[in-house]
Design a protein around this motif. Structure first.
Motif, PDB file in Angstrom:
ATOM      1  N   ALA A  13      51.626  31.896  44.902  1.00 28.05           N
ATOM      2  CA  ALA A  13      52.720  32.599  44.225  1.00 28.05           C
ATOM      3  C   ALA A  13      52.321  32.937  42.789  1.00 28.05           C
ATOM      4  O   ALA A  13      52.596  34.042  42.302  1.00 28.05           O
ATOM      5  N   GLY A  14      51.661  32.020  42.118  1.00 26.86           N
ATOM      6  CA  GLY A  14      51.213  32.263  40.745  1.00 26.86           C
ATOM      7  C   GLY A  14      50.166  33.362  40.676  1.00 26.86           C
ATOM      8  O   GLY A  14      50.185  34.206  39.768  1.00 26.86           O
ATOM      9  N   ILE A  15      49.258  33.355  41.635  1.00 27.97           N
ATOM     10  CA  ILE A  15      48.217  34.392  41.681  1.00 27.97           C
ATOM     11  C   ILE A  15      48.869  35.755  41.866  1.00 27.97           C
ATOM     12  O   ILE A  15      48.554  36.719  41.160  1.00 27.97           O
ATOM     13  N   ARG A  16      49.804  35.836  42.801  1.00 35.14           N
ATOM     14  CA  ARG A  16      50.493  37.110  43.044  1.00 35.14           C
ATOM     15  C   ARG A  16      51.266  37.561  41.805  1.00 35.14           C
ATOM     16  O   ARG A  16      51.325  38.757  41.505  1.00 35.14           O
ATOM     17  N   LYS A  17      51.839  36.620  41.067  1.00 37.58           N
ATOM     18  CA  LYS A  17      52.583  36.962  39.850  1.00 37.58           C
ATOM     19  C   LYS A  17      51.650  37.530  38.784  1.00 37.58           C
ATOM     20  O   LYS A  17      51.997  38.503  38.105  1.00 37.58           O
ATOM     21  N   VAL A  18      50.477  36.949  38.621  1.00 40.79           N
ATOM     22  CA  VAL A  18      49.509  37.460  37.650  1.00 40.79           C
ATOM     23  C   VAL A  18      49.166  38.910  37.986  1.00 40.79           C
ATOM     24  O   VAL A  18      49.145  39.780  37.106  1.00 40.79           O
ATOM     25  N   PHE A  19      48.941  39.192  39.255  1.00 37.57           N
ATOM     26  CA  PHE A  19      48.617  40.563  39.678  1.00 37.57           C
ATOM     27  C   PHE A  19      49.811  41.492  39.443  1.00 37.57           C
ATOM     28  O   PHE A  19      49.657  42.597  38.939  1.00 37.57           O
ATOM     29  N   ALA A  20      51.003  41.033  39.823  1.00 34.86           N
ATOM     30  CA  ALA A  20      52.205  41.862  39.658  1.00 34.86           C
ATOM     31  C   ALA A  20      52.480  42.150  38.180  1.00 34.86           C
ATOM     32  O   ALA A  20      52.810  43.285  37.818  1.00 34.86           O
ATOM     33  N   ASP A  21      52.327  41.151  37.341  1.00 35.76           N
ATOM     34  CA  ASP A  21      52.547  41.349  35.903  1.00 35.76           C
ATOM     35  C   ASP A  21      51.544  42.352  35.341  1.00 35.76           C
ATOM     36  O   ASP A  21      51.901  43.194  34.507  1.00 35.76           O
ATOM     37  N   ALA A  22      50.316  42.263  35.769  1.00 36.77           N
ATOM     38  CA  ALA A  22      49.294  43.201  35.290  1.00 36.77           C
ATOM     39  C   ALA A  22      49.613  44.624  35.747  1.00 36.77           C
ATOM     40  O   ALA A  22      49.449  45.578  34.971  1.00 36.77           O
ATOM     41  N   MET A  23      50.089  44.769  36.972  1.00 36.93           N
ATOM     42  CA  MET A  23      50.438  46.094  37.487  1.00 36.93           C
ATOM     43  C   MET A  23      51.673  46.646  36.790  1.00 36.93           C
ATOM     44  O   MET A  23      51.774  47.850  36.559  1.00 36.93           O
ATOM     45  N   ALA A  24      52.616  45.776  36.440  1.00 38.75           N
ATOM     46  CA  ALA A  24      53.826  46.218  35.752  1.00 38.75           C
ATOM     47  C   ALA A  24      53.505  46.744  34.364  1.00 38.75           C
ATOM     48  O   ALA A  24      54.222  47.585  33.831  1.00 38.75           O
ATOM     49  N   GLY A  25      52.408  46.259  33.796  1.00 40.51           N
ATOM     50  CA  GLY A  25      51.996  46.695  32.452  1.00 40.51           C
ATOM     51  C   GLY A  25      51.337  48.049  32.418  1.00 40.51           C
ATOM     52  O   GLY A  25      50.966  48.544  31.358  1.00 40.51           O
ATOM     53  N   LEU A  26      51.157  48.692  33.564  1.00 36.89           N
ATOM     54  CA  LEU A  26      50.501  50.009  33.599  1.00 36.89           C
ATOM     55  C   LEU A  26      51.421  51.109  33.119  1.00 36.89           C
ATOM     56  O   LEU A  26      52.534  51.186  33.284  1.00 36.89           O
ATOM     57  N   LEU A  61      41.616  47.274  34.151  1.00 33.34           N
ATOM     58  CA  LEU A  61      42.686  46.471  34.727  1.00 33.34           C
ATOM     59  C   LEU A  61      42.120  45.285  35.505  1.00 33.34           C
ATOM     60  O   LEU A  61      42.559  44.143  35.314  1.00 33.34           O
ATOM     61  N   LEU A  62      41.147  45.528  36.359  1.00 33.21           N
ATOM     62  CA  LEU A  62      40.579  44.452  37.171  1.00 33.21           C
ATOM     63  C   LEU A  62      39.883  43.410  36.304  1.00 33.21           C
ATOM     64  O   LEU A  62      39.986  42.203  36.561  1.00 33.21           O
ATOM     65  N   LYS A  63      39.202  43.843  35.258  1.00 32.30           N
ATOM     66  CA  LYS A  63      38.570  42.882  34.349  1.00 32.30           C
ATOM     67  C   LYS A  63      39.612  42.066  33.602  1.00 32.30           C
ATOM     68  O   LYS A  63      39.446  40.857  33.411  1.00 32.30           O
ATOM     69  N   MET A 111      42.073  33.747  47.793  1.00 30.43           N
ATOM     70  CA  MET A 111      43.312  34.516  47.703  1.00 30.43           C
ATOM     71  C   MET A 111      43.198  35.593  46.625  1.00 30.43           C
ATOM     72  O   MET A 111      43.543  36.761  46.856  1.00 30.43           O
ATOM     73  N   ALA A 112      42.730  35.203  45.450  1.00 25.02           N
ATOM     74  CA  ALA A 112      42.610  36.150  44.338  1.00 25.02           C
ATOM     75  C   ALA A 112      41.598  37.248  44.664  1.00 25.02           C
ATOM     76  O   ALA A 112      41.827  38.423  44.361  1.00 25.02           O
ATOM     77  N   ALA A 113      40.503  36.877  45.287  1.00 22.92           N
ATOM     78  CA  ALA A 113      39.479  37.866  45.631  1.00 22.92           C
ATOM     79  C   ALA A 113      40.011  38.873  46.643  1.00 22.92           C
ATOM     80  O   ALA A 113      39.748  40.078  46.538  1.00 22.92           O
ATOM     81  N   CYS A 114      40.777  38.405  47.611  1.00 21.08           N
ATOM     82  CA  CYS A 114      41.353  39.318  48.604  1.00 21.08           C
ATOM     83  C   CYS A 114      42.370  40.250  47.961  1.00 21.08           C
ATOM     84  O   CYS A 114      42.392  41.457  48.251  1.00 21.08           O
ATOM     85  N   LEU A 115      43.208  39.710  47.066  1.00 15.60           N
ATOM     86  CA  LEU A 115      44.170  40.566  46.367  1.00 15.60           C
ATOM     87  C   LEU A 115      43.454  41.599  45.500  1.00 15.60           C
ATOM     88  O   LEU A 115      43.846  42.765  45.460  1.00 15.60           O
ATOM     89  N   MET A 116      42.408  41.168  44.818  1.00 12.81           N
ATOM     90  CA  MET A 116      41.680  42.090  43.950  1.00 12.81           C
ATOM     91  C   MET A 116      40.988  43.172  44.774  1.00 12.81           C
ATOM     92  O   MET A 116      40.976  44.343  44.391  1.00 12.81           O
ATOM     93  N   ALA A 117      40.434  42.806  45.906  1.00  7.53           N
ATOM     94  CA  ALA A 117      39.782  43.789  46.768  1.00  7.53           C
ATOM     95  C   ALA A 117      40.799  44.831  47.248  1.00  7.53           C
ATOM     96  O   ALA A 117      40.512  46.036  47.250  1.00  7.53           O
ATOM     97  N   GLY A 118      41.986  44.375  47.625  1.00 11.43           N
ATOM     98  CA  GLY A 118      43.030  45.296  48.063  1.00 11.43           C
ATOM     99  C   GLY A 118      43.496  46.212  46.944  1.00 11.43           C
ATOM    100  O   GLY A 118      43.666  47.420  47.139  1.00 11.43           O
ATOM    101  N   LEU A 119      43.684  45.638  45.762  1.00 12.03           N
ATOM    102  CA  LEU A 119      44.109  46.430  44.604  1.00 12.03           C
ATOM    103  C   LEU A 119      43.051  47.456  44.241  1.00 12.03           C
ATOM    104  O   LEU A 119      43.361  48.613  43.948  1.00 12.03           O
ATOM    105  N   ARG A 120      41.820  47.053  44.295  1.00 17.07           N
ATOM    106  CA  ARG A 120      40.710  47.957  43.963  1.00 17.07           C
ATOM    107  C   ARG A 120      40.695  49.165  44.904  1.00 17.07           C
ATOM    108  O   ARG A 120      40.427  50.289  44.485  1.00 17.07           O
TER     109      ARG A 120
END
Length: 96
Positions: A83-96, A63-65, A42-51
């Motif tokens: 849900a937790g994985i998605r929250k970690v990604f969302a929180d990181a994106m909100a910090g931009l 950001l990805l690191k 799940m995390a790898a797929c989200l990271m690939a999409g974000l990248r």
């Protein structure tokens, strides 16, 4: 030499002993398959999409690191907590 492979979405792990201890390589592959659950995929797929969405460069790399090194992400991946994985990604994106 043959490689034992573990596939978790975009993550592909290759294990080999260079022909010296193939039985141990096979045991390690089975162990990694058991240990690396759906959360890793799940995390790898989200990271690939974000990248793909972000422009290349040092900011994207940082950001990805930061996401990948997050202790919260590791806990969520180990617990297959989508849900937790998605929250970690969302929180990181909100910090931009």
């Amino acid at each position: 030499y043959y490689m034992s492979l573990v596939f978790r979405g975009p993550i592909i792990l290759g294990i080999t002993s260079g022909g010296h201890a193939p039985a141990l390589s096979a045991v390690l592959r089975r162990r990694l398959e058991e240990e690396l659950g759906r959360g890793w995929m799940m995390a790898a797929c989200l990271m690939a999409g974000l990248r793909q969405q972000l422009p290349s460069g040092p900011a994207r790399m940082d950001l990805l690191k930061r996401i990948a090194r997050s202790e919260a992400l590791l806990v969520c991946m180990e617990n297959d907590d989508e849900a937790g994985i998605r929250k970690v990604f969302a929180d990181a994106m909100a910090g931009l």
